[in-house]
Enzyme design. Structure first.
Site, PDB file in Angstrom:
ATOM      1  N   HIS A 232      28.678  31.743 -33.288  1.00  0.00           N
ATOM      2  CA  HIS A 232      27.617  31.256 -34.075  1.00  0.00           C
ATOM      3  C   HIS A 232      27.250  29.988 -33.536  1.00  0.00           C
ATOM      4  CE1 HIS A 232      26.902  33.797 -37.391  1.00  0.00           C
ATOM      5  NE2 HIS A 232      27.948  34.282 -37.279  1.00  0.00           N
TER       6      HIS A 232
ATOM      7  N   LYS B 147      17.977  22.173 -44.970  1.00  0.00           N
ATOM      8  CA  LYS B 147      18.724  22.917 -44.315  1.00  0.00           C
ATOM      9  C   LYS B 147      19.753  21.877 -44.074  1.00  0.00           C
ATOM     10  CE  LYS B 147      15.867  23.170 -40.697  1.00  0.00           C
ATOM     11  NZ  LYS B 147      16.113  24.550 -40.061  1.00  0.00           N
ATOM     12  N   ARG B 148      21.108  22.257 -43.806  1.00  0.00           N
ATOM     13  CA  ARG B 148      22.223  21.277 -43.794  1.00  0.00           C
ATOM     14  C   ARG B 148      21.732  19.910 -42.968  1.00  0.00           C
ATOM     15  NH1 ARG B 148      27.261  22.436 -46.200  1.00  0.00           N
ATOM     16  NH2 ARG B 148      27.928  20.401 -45.113  1.00  0.00           N
TER      17      ARG B 148
ATOM     18  N   LYS C 191      19.742  19.026 -36.175  1.00  0.00           N
ATOM     19  CA  LYS C 191      18.837  19.646 -36.791  1.00  0.00           C
ATOM     20  C   LYS C 191      17.575  18.505 -36.754  1.00  0.00           C
ATOM     21  CE  LYS C 191      21.326  23.042 -39.613  1.00  0.00           C
ATOM     22  NZ  LYS C 191      20.666  24.184 -39.404  1.00  0.00           N
TER      23      LYS C 191
ATOM     24  N   THR D 290      18.060  30.908 -39.871  1.00  0.00           N
ATOM     25  CA  THR D 290      17.644  31.812 -40.594  1.00  0.00           C
ATOM     26  C   THR D 290      16.485  31.367 -41.755  1.00  0.00           C
ATOM     27  OG1 THR D 290      19.448  31.698 -42.165  1.00  0.00           O
ATOM     28  CG2 THR D 290      19.757  33.586 -40.556  1.00  0.00           C
TER      29      THR D 290
ATOM     30  N   LYS E  88      12.791  33.135 -43.077  1.00  0.00           N
ATOM     31  CA  LYS E  88      12.317  33.102 -44.588  1.00  0.00           C
ATOM     32  C   LYS E  88      10.929  32.438 -44.697  1.00  0.00           C
ATOM     33  CE  LYS E  88      17.207  32.018 -45.694  1.00  0.00           C
ATOM     34  NZ  LYS E  88      17.976  30.918 -46.263  1.00  0.00           N
TER      35      LYS E  88
HETATM   36  C1  LIG Z   1      18.982  29.981 -45.417  1.00  0.00           C
HETATM   37  C2  LIG Z   1      19.633  29.140 -45.818  1.00  0.00           C
HETATM   38  C3  LIG Z   1      20.314  28.155 -45.033  1.00  0.00           C
HETATM   39  C4  LIG Z   1      20.047  28.293 -43.419  1.00  0.00           C
HETATM   40  O1  LIG Z   1      19.058  27.488 -42.892  1.00  0.00           O
HETATM   41  P1  LIG Z   1      18.790  27.012 -41.483  1.00  0.00           P
HETATM   42  O2  LIG Z   1      17.434  26.336 -41.695  1.00  0.00           O
HETATM   43  O3  LIG Z   1      18.649  28.289 -40.832  1.00  0.00           O
HETATM   44  O4  LIG Z   1      19.819  26.307 -41.195  1.00  0.00           O
HETATM   45  C5  LIG Z   1      20.944  27.019 -45.295  1.00  0.00           C
HETATM   46  N1  LIG Z   1      21.065  26.840 -46.701  1.00  0.00           N
HETATM   47  C6  LIG Z   1      20.540  27.860 -47.683  1.00  0.00           C
HETATM   48  C7  LIG Z   1      20.746  27.490 -49.047  1.00  0.00           C
HETATM   49  C8  LIG Z   1      19.807  28.623 -47.088  1.00  0.00           C
HETATM   50  O5  LIG Z   1      19.239  29.443 -48.089  1.00  0.00           O
END
Ligand SMILES: *Cc1c(COP(=O)(O)O)cnc(C)c1O
Length: 800
Positions: free
Chosen positions: A357, A537-538, A543, A645, A649
């Protein structure tokens, strides 16, 4: 097999059953029932419906001796279960009607459920989407994880700074789980190893009991349900009665306290390799319990000969966290079942697979041999045997191996013990081959495969975006939910004005709902016709939330310069948690909040620019924010985000992306069409070259007027005391490892193209349709089919 007859309960049936559970399970009469009581009664009613496909799975899989998939993950970011289960069972309309009969507010009921956050972010959420897709596809599978009493911390802001509070989702009955007292395994740690009559025996110095807690996960149309089996730690002997009776009460409870710490907390960081003994113990606890359970089930069904294990069992390791599975499986086969090392090695290797990952060096797990030898002495011996065997059988170069500088490299261990190793996007898999596992890939050419991530369209589209789901149903029928490629049928509608109006109205409805939430929670008055620009995101340097907020500051400055200019109104939305010890990420949170406080009360720019940073980003918040987004920020330094991911979405929900060529952005852009994607920034190759240039940060800043202004405004204290962000400024000027400065102008310019594009509403909506229509590839159903064909060699249960 008999065809599956699905007899859905009527609204009246449901309301009767809810009242039944309220009275007989909750022990409450309707006149005294709280939202909580009702929510539990409804959850039990829905759970009853899931038990049918769940039993079908158990019977079919066992009677037909089907091969199973076992997904081992330290994290499952599940979120709320009730709404998703109702949708998957196809009971949404009946449930709405049942709640009408009972005069209950659905949103209040669904919102009462705690958000199960047994994960940090993308890695854990992927595991949750995979569980749902495995059930949707009817693949016999178990997810194995840890039943953390406290999931990811809750985030608040105080004076703009992150404050963490413990999360306590299990502080109340959890209606979805079944405790299995009969499936308990003893897990040992420490102690010593001795050889008796040629057989090696490990005498652990400590042990705990792993107890199984099962949550059924139902797939689309309720045909199949798999099990998420989470392990809770129990003391081996509940307490020392002798000690207790002699008055030493605290000492008597010690074994219990010791055991419980194992499943007490989730480590709030999956991006650093934390060399903590408790973390290693947690990883072994999960892995050892899962493997004992897998072998027990295999022997129940197929007898004691374990040479056939790979024909019936495929184990997937989600990152290296469960990589101790290699040595543990060999240990079980050798020490408990009498196989020789070569045979044990061969069986284990044919059974295990590993998903990589990350390429970030700080995230690659490694344990000192000293710690490994102390906590898992037998495993260290076996790791040495695996490494030695690999050395001789491959005649590898001297610098390649599992043991290096008195450390156990868990990536190398996982790689060498795996049948297949996969990356999680096309670009990432290429980089896995050419960087972290360059040498091992040369030795094992066929081992690395790509399985680009995906997300479950039931949760991330049908459930979270009702206005869009309704429009899709009306336009292309309902089959897209289980076959996301059908979204292609939308393409011809991209030029249909009536459809574009309807799409615009659906998006606007989500934006209005979000605006109401922001007003209630943050007191922010948002304009639903502004461009909703979302980065959630985190919080992590790679990022680059910093790039986003610096661009915001520069834009604010430009608007001030010409307040009568033709600016496109924008709402910038941020969301995300920083690991508690990650100071730099926490300073960026502080900076964003301080900038928001200043900009939001500026009357000159108010109608053009606002910032919202709702605290405690989690799955439930993602479900609200993503459907309301116009613009998706996927701006990581190229080469650093394995896949992402969140990006998928957003695309599915009709947001356009501004992004770098990183992770799955590359595939998103190819699929939706480069003309429907806002690309900027260095490529992975260019970024690596730029980073190698001495003084790259300073040189890039000097060249960029906008970046200089943004940094200067911060340093002048325009958003709060400059000292608060000293480390951020210093790092940006002098080091800038994630190339914020080098990409700044390209990002700023790309954002102005976004501004222009958004003003042409018709054309923007047309691009949004094409993004949705071409996003079918990013269903986790497609990902799981890839794992089935390339890695696991399993089939769905017959008749599904
Ligand atoms: C999908 C999701 C992530 C992953 O987000 P990235 O933008 O791919 O880092 C992190 N936290 C939550 C709550 C999510 O639903």
């Amino acid at each position: 097999m008999r065809p599956i007859v699905t007899q859905l309960p009527s609204a009246q049936d449901l309301s009767d059953q809810i009242l039944h559970h309220l009275t007989h399970t909750q022990g409450r009469g309707p006149e005294f029932a709280t939202i909580f009581d009702w929510r539990l009664a409804i959850s039990y009613t829905i759970r009853d419906q899931i038990v049918t496909p769940w039993m079908r799975n158990h019977r079919t899989s066992r009677n037909q001796g089907l091969k199973r998939v076992y997904y081992l993950s330290m994290e499952f970011l599940i979120g709320r279960i009730l709404g998703d289960a109702i949708i998957n069972l196809g009971l949404d309309q009946q449930m709405d009607a049942a709640l009408d009969i009972l005069d209950l507010d659905k949103q209040a009921i669904l919102g009462d459920e705690p958000d199960a956050a047994l994960g940090n972010g993308g890695l854990g959420r992927l595991a949750a989407c995979f569980m749902e897709s495995l059930s949707t596809l009817g693949v016999p599978a178990y997810g194995y994880g840890i039943r953390y009493e406290h999931g990811l911390f809750r985030q608040r802001f105080e004076g703009g700074q992150q404050v963490e509070a413990p999360e306590d989702w299990l502080n109340q009955p959890h209606p979805w789980e079944f405790v299995r007292v009969d499936y308990s395994y003893e897990i040992g740690f420490k102690g010593h190893v001795e050889t008796v009559d040629g057989r090696t025996v490990w005498h652990p110095g400590e042990s705990v009991i792993a107890r199984a807690y099962d949550t059924p996960v139902v797939g689309w149309k309720g045909r199949w349900a798999n099990t998420l089996r989470l392990w809770g730690a129990q003391p081996t002997n509940l307490f020392d009665l002798h000690r207790f009776n002699s008055g030493d009460h605290a000492e008597a409870a010690k074994p219990e306290a010791l055991a419980r710490t194992l499943s007490r907390v989730l480590y709030p960081d999956d991006t650093t390799d934390s060399g903590k003994e408790l973390r290693l113990k947690q990883e072994y606890f999960l892995t050892a319990a899962a493997l004992q359970d897998i072998l027990r089930r295999y022997m129940d069904e197929h007898g004691d000969d374990l040479t056939g294990l790979p024909d019936k069992v495929a184990i997937q390791l989600n990152d290296t966290h469960p990589a101790i599975a290699g040595p543990e499986l060999i240990r079980l086969l050798m020490d408990e079942h009498g196989y020789g090392f070569p045979e044990a090695l061969q069986i284990a290797r044919a059974t295990l697979n590993y998903t990589n990952h990350t390429l970030l060096p700080e995230a690659l797990e490694r344990w000192s041999t000293w710690l490994m030898g102390r906590v898992l002495p037998r495993h260290l011996q076996i790791i040495e045997m695996i490494d030695a065997e690999h050395r001789t059988s491959t005649r590898r170069p001297g610098h390649v191996g599992i043991l290096k500088d008195d450390q156990v490299l868990m990536g190398e261990l996982a790689f060498i013990m795996a049948n297949k190793v996969n990356g999680v996007s096309a670009l990432h898999t290429d980089l896995v081959r050419s960087t972290v596992f360059y040498d091992l890939n040369k030795l094992h050419g066929e081992k690395i495969v790509n399985e680009t991530n995906g997300v479950a369209p039931r949760r991330w589209l049908r459930m979270s975006n009702p206005p869009l789901a309704k429009l899709l149903d009306a336009t292309i029928g309902t089959e897209w939910t289980g076959d996301l490629d059908q979204l292609r049928l939308l393409e011809p509608h991209a030029t249909d004005p009536a459809f574009l109006d309807a799409l615009h109205a659906a998006k606007r409805q989500n934006k209005v709902a979000l605006s109401q939430g922001l007003l209630a929670d943050l007191g922010l008055k948002a304009d639903p016709d502004a461009l909703f620009d979302v980065q959630v995101k985190r919080m992590h340097e790679y990022k680059r939330q910093l790039l986003n907020i610096l661009e915001t500051i520069a834009l604010w400055h430009r608007i001030h310069e010409s307040p009568n200019g033709d600016w496109t109104p924008r709402l910038k939305i941020f969301g995300g948690k920083a690991a508690p010890g990650y100071w730099l990420a926490k300073s960026v949170i502080h900076l964003i909040n301080d900038v928001a406080a200043t900009i939001n009360k500026d009357p000159v720019t108010a109608k053009y620019l606002q910032i919202a940073y709702p605290p405690n980003y989690n799955v439930s918040m993602a479900e609200k924010l993503i459907p309301a987004a116009d613009l998706s920020e996927q701006i990581s330094t190229a080469g650093k985000e394995a896949s992402g991911t969140g990006n998928m979405k957003f695309t599915m929900n009709g947001a356009l992306t501004i992004g770098t060529l990183d992770g799955a952005n590359v595939e998103i852009r190819e699929l939706v069409g480069p003309e429907n994607f806002f690309l900027f920034g260095l490529t992975a190759e260019e970024a690596a070259a730029e980073k190698a240039k001495p003084g790259h940060a300073r040189a890039a800043i000097e060249k960029s007027e906008n970046m200089k202004i943004a940094l200067q405004l911060i340093a002048e204290g325009r958003f709060g005391r400059a000292e608060s962000y000293f480390s951020v400024l210093d790092r940006t000027w002098n080091d800038d490892p994630f190339l914020v400065a080098s990409d700044f102008d390209a990002y700023f310019d790309s954002q102005r193209q976004v501004d222009a594009a958004y003003r042409d509403t018709r054309d923007w909506d047309r691009m949004a349709v094409l993004n949705i229509a071409r996003s079918g590839y990013f269903s986790s159903d497609r990902t799981i089919r890839g794992y089935m064909a390339d890695i696991w060699h399993v089939e769905p249960a017959p008749g599904l």
